[in-house]
Enzyme design. Structure first.
Site, mmCIF file in Angstrom:
data_model
loop_
_atom_site.group_PDB
_atom_site.id
_atom_site.type_symbol
_atom_site.label_atom_id
_atom_site.label_comp_id
_atom_site.label_asym_id
_atom_site.label_seq_id
_atom_site.Cartn_x
_atom_site.Cartn_y
_atom_site.Cartn_z
ATOM 1 N N LYS A 1 0.683 -1.123 0.214
ATOM 2 C CA LYS A 1 0.224 0.503 0.332
ATOM 3 C C LYS A 1 0.779 1.334 -0.276
ATOM 4 O O LYS A 1 1.555 1.129 0.815
ATOM 5 C CB LYS A 1 -0.784 -0.477 1.200
ATOM 6 C CG LYS A 1 -1.502 -1.243 1.128
ATOM 7 C CD LYS A 1 -2.452 -1.560 2.228
ATOM 8 C CE LYS A 1 -1.664 -1.292 3.767
ATOM 9 N NZ LYS A 1 -2.481 -1.741 5.479
ATOM 10 N N THR B 1 -6.392 10.142 9.402
ATOM 11 C CA THR B 1 -6.067 8.516 8.178
ATOM 12 C C THR B 1 -5.573 7.816 9.024
ATOM 13 O O THR B 1 -5.453 6.310 9.065
ATOM 14 C CB THR B 1 -4.727 8.586 6.998
ATOM 15 O OG1 THR B 1 -3.738 9.337 8.309
ATOM 16 C CG2 THR B 1 -4.847 9.687 6.264
ATOM 17 N N GLY C 1 -6.385 4.281 10.654
ATOM 18 C CA GLY C 1 -6.923 2.984 10.323
ATOM 19 C C GLY C 1 -7.048 2.625 8.918
ATOM 20 O O GLY C 1 -7.939 1.828 9.041
ATOM 21 N N THR C 2 -6.717 3.257 8.120
ATOM 22 C CA THR C 2 -7.241 3.101 6.765
ATOM 23 C C THR C 2 -5.931 1.541 6.130
ATOM 24 O O THR C 2 -6.951 0.937 5.534
ATOM 25 C CB THR C 2 -5.540 4.530 6.067
ATOM 26 O OG1 THR C 2 -4.593 3.986 6.330
ATOM 27 C CG2 THR C 2 -6.322 5.592 5.564
ATOM 28 N N GLY C 3 -4.783 1.116 7.059
ATOM 29 C CA GLY C 3 -4.788 0.139 6.809
ATOM 30 C C GLY C 3 -5.481 -1.650 7.191
ATOM 31 O O GLY C 3 -5.709 -1.862 6.688
ATOM 32 N N CYS C 4 -6.438 -0.779 8.475
ATOM 33 C CA CYS C 4 -7.042 -2.079 9.435
ATOM 34 C C CYS C 4 -8.009 -1.615 8.213
ATOM 35 O O CYS C 4 -8.763 -2.836 7.841
ATOM 36 C CB CYS C 4 -7.505 -1.707 10.065
ATOM 37 S SG CYS C 4 -6.434 -1.809 11.658
HETATM 38 N N1 ATP Z 1 -4.011 10.710 1.976
HETATM 39 C C1 ATP Z 1 -4.318 8.889 1.101
HETATM 40 N N2 ATP Z 1 -5.236 9.395 -0.246
HETATM 41 C C2 ATP Z 1 -6.041 8.311 -0.936
HETATM 42 N N3 ATP Z 1 -5.269 7.062 -0.411
HETATM 43 C C3 ATP Z 1 -4.740 7.292 0.704
HETATM 44 C C4 ATP Z 1 -4.204 8.115 1.334
HETATM 45 N N4 ATP Z 1 -3.189 7.790 2.092
HETATM 46 C C5 ATP Z 1 -3.550 6.388 2.788
HETATM 47 N N5 ATP Z 1 -4.105 5.662 1.349
HETATM 48 C C6 ATP Z 1 -4.948 4.344 1.007
HETATM 49 O O1 ATP Z 1 -5.440 3.542 2.184
HETATM 50 C C7 ATP Z 1 -5.363 2.346 1.524
HETATM 51 C C8 ATP Z 1 -4.556 2.390 3.116
HETATM 52 O O2 ATP Z 1 -2.751 2.183 3.062
HETATM 53 P P1 ATP Z 1 -1.517 2.747 3.998
HETATM 54 O O3 ATP Z 1 -0.509 3.226 3.567
HETATM 55 O O4 ATP Z 1 -2.096 4.151 4.240
HETATM 56 O O5 ATP Z 1 -1.665 1.860 5.317
HETATM 57 P P2 ATP Z 1 -1.894 1.512 6.756
HETATM 58 O O6 ATP Z 1 -0.344 2.597 6.918
HETATM 59 O O7 ATP Z 1 -1.187 0.384 6.642
HETATM 60 O O8 ATP Z 1 -2.457 1.864 7.040
HETATM 61 P P3 ATP Z 1 -1.921 2.760 8.945
HETATM 62 O O9 ATP Z 1 -1.286 3.747 8.989
HETATM 63 O O10 ATP Z 1 -3.741 2.455 9.457
HETATM 64 O O11 ATP Z 1 -2.012 1.327 9.354
HETATM 65 C C9 ATP Z 1 -4.737 2.315 0.945
HETATM 66 O O12 ATP Z 1 -5.357 2.234 -0.055
HETATM 67 C C10 ATP Z 1 -3.720 3.960 0.565
HETATM 68 O O13 ATP Z 1 -3.433 3.564 -1.056
HETATM 69 C C1 MP5 Z 2 -5.102 -1.979 17.259
HETATM 70 C C2 MP5 Z 2 -4.570 -0.946 16.323
HETATM 71 N N1 MP5 Z 2 -4.788 -1.975 15.736
HETATM 72 C C3 MP5 Z 2 -4.170 -1.213 14.399
HETATM 73 C C4 MP5 Z 2 -3.618 0.317 14.320
HETATM 74 C C5 MP5 Z 2 -2.821 0.976 13.110
HETATM 75 O O1 MP5 Z 2 -4.102 1.464 12.980
HETATM 76 P P1 MP5 Z 2 -2.581 3.324 12.861
HETATM 77 O O2 MP5 Z 2 -1.355 3.384 11.538
HETATM 78 O O3 MP5 Z 2 -3.819 3.802 11.588
HETATM 79 O O4 MP5 Z 2 -2.792 3.887 13.797
HETATM 80 C C6 MP5 Z 2 -3.930 0.583 15.471
HETATM 81 N N2 MP5 Z 2 -3.425 1.529 15.717
HETATM 82 N N3 MP5 Z 2 -4.276 0.500 16.370
#
Ligand code: ATP
Ligand code: MP5
Length: 281
Positions: free
Chosen positions: A176, A210, A212-215
């Site tokens: 991602k 942003t 929780g985007t990854g979850c």
């Molecule tokens: N600013 C943004 N605009 C559009 N899409 C985004 C943006 N930030 C993240 N995404 C999208 O969100 C999804 C998660 O990507 P990201 O790389 O943020 O994951 P992550 O770091 O695991 O998330 P988290 O920080 O919640 O653990 C992907 O589909 C990414 O393309």
């Molecule tokens: C319990 C839990 N699981 C996953 C994330 C990652 O999300 P983020 O990187 O957006 O803080 C988090 N912050 N907390």
């Protein structure tokens, strides 16, 4: 009688409700699948950061997995924050015991604020025990770098890292692009073992909401797989889901606010040009 597809998330609780178990269950609900949950750790957390982590005992995780496995027919599951190698071992044992398939592994390592959500001693167990069971693994850029030792600075190094992750035994990977620096687009790069790749690209939304985007992204893939979608289509829907969730912010909390899990189902996706997703095969 047609049954609602059933899913599971094995992850940590986020008291702030934007990431972890809470993000996963909200996403499952929005995408019309039934969500169950196994909690690996309780975090005291809000939009400004993580103030404490209370891991569950391996036995508490095992009992939750047994309760879910003995009653529900899971069509897909995801893992998120697993915290330590003992918890990873319990998840792996349950996946084998119950014969669960369609496994999406979000290799959560660190919260945006910097808190360690996976202990260093557990990285090896994640790589050698869990990744070989994954249909899809969904690292962000720092996680892909930690799993492979490769610094991702270009499309070529991203592909190389994806190949190395497939070498660990996952059937497919999507790296991602949320963390890419100075990027105009948010690009997610998919590669599967037959060499097929897809680039999903959207305009990067300028926002600090942003959390929780990854979850949320991995939960959306899991929900779509549970409904019978093919992997590449499930990822496309997940990309649409997160784009809508980012482009309609809720403005909640004093820090990195949560995404808007309700935006996709509320039909907000088609309302803005910024929500267009491009796909390059
Ligand atoms: N600013 C943004 N605009 C559009 N899409 C985004 C943006 N930030 C993240 N995404 C999208 O969100 C999804 C998660 O990507 P990201 O790389 O943020 O994951 P992550 O770091 O695991 O998330 P988290 O920080 O919640 O653990 C992907 O589909 C990414 O393309
Ligand atoms: C319990 C839990 N699981 C996953 C994330 C990652 O999300 P983020 O990187 O957006 O803080 C988090 N912050 N907390």
């Amino acid at each position: 009688m047609k049954k609602t597809p059933q899913t599971l998330t094995i992850a940590g609780s986020d008291s702030g409700g934007g990431a972890g178990i809470q993000a996963d269950l909200k996403t499952f609900q929005e995408l019309d699948v039934y969500g169950t949950s196994v909690i690996t750790a309780v975090t005291a957390q809000n939009t400004t950061g993580v103030s404490a982590i209370y891991p569950m005992s391996p036995q508490a995780v095992q009992m939750q997995l047994g309760a879910v496995g003995s009653d529900f027919e899971l069509a897909a599951l995801k893992t998120g924050m697993l915290f330590n190698s003992e918890i990873i071992k319990e998840a792996v044992a349950a996946i084998r015991k119950f014969g669960w398939e369609n496994i999406v592994v979000d290799p959560v390592m660190m919260a945006k604020g910097g808190a360690d959500l996976l202990q260093q001693e557990a990285v090896d167990a994640l790589k050698t025990q869990l990744l070989p069971l994954a249909l899809l693994v969904t690292p962000n850029i720092p996680e892909a770098e930690a799993l492979t030792g490769i610094t991702i600075t270009s499309a070529a190094s991203r592909r190389y890292a994806a190949e190395q992750i497939l070498g660990l035994g996952a059937k497919a990977v999507v790296i991602k692009g949320g963390h890419a620096v100075n990027a105009e687009y948010a690009e997610d790069y998919f590669l599967q073992t037959n060499g097929e790749s897809v680039l999903y690209r959207s305009v990067r939304i300028v926002t600090d909401q942003t959390h929780g985007t990854g979850c949320t992204f991995a939960a959306a893939v899991t929900a779509e797989l549970a409904k019978g979608q093919q992997l590449k289509d499930a990822i496309f829907t997940a990309k649409q889901f997160i784009q809508a969730a980012l482009s309609e912010p809720l403005n909640i909390g004093k820090g990195h606010g949560p995404t808007n899990h309700a935006a996709y189902k509320a039909g907000m996706l088609g309302k803005k040009e910024v929500n267009k997703i491009e796909v390059f095969q």
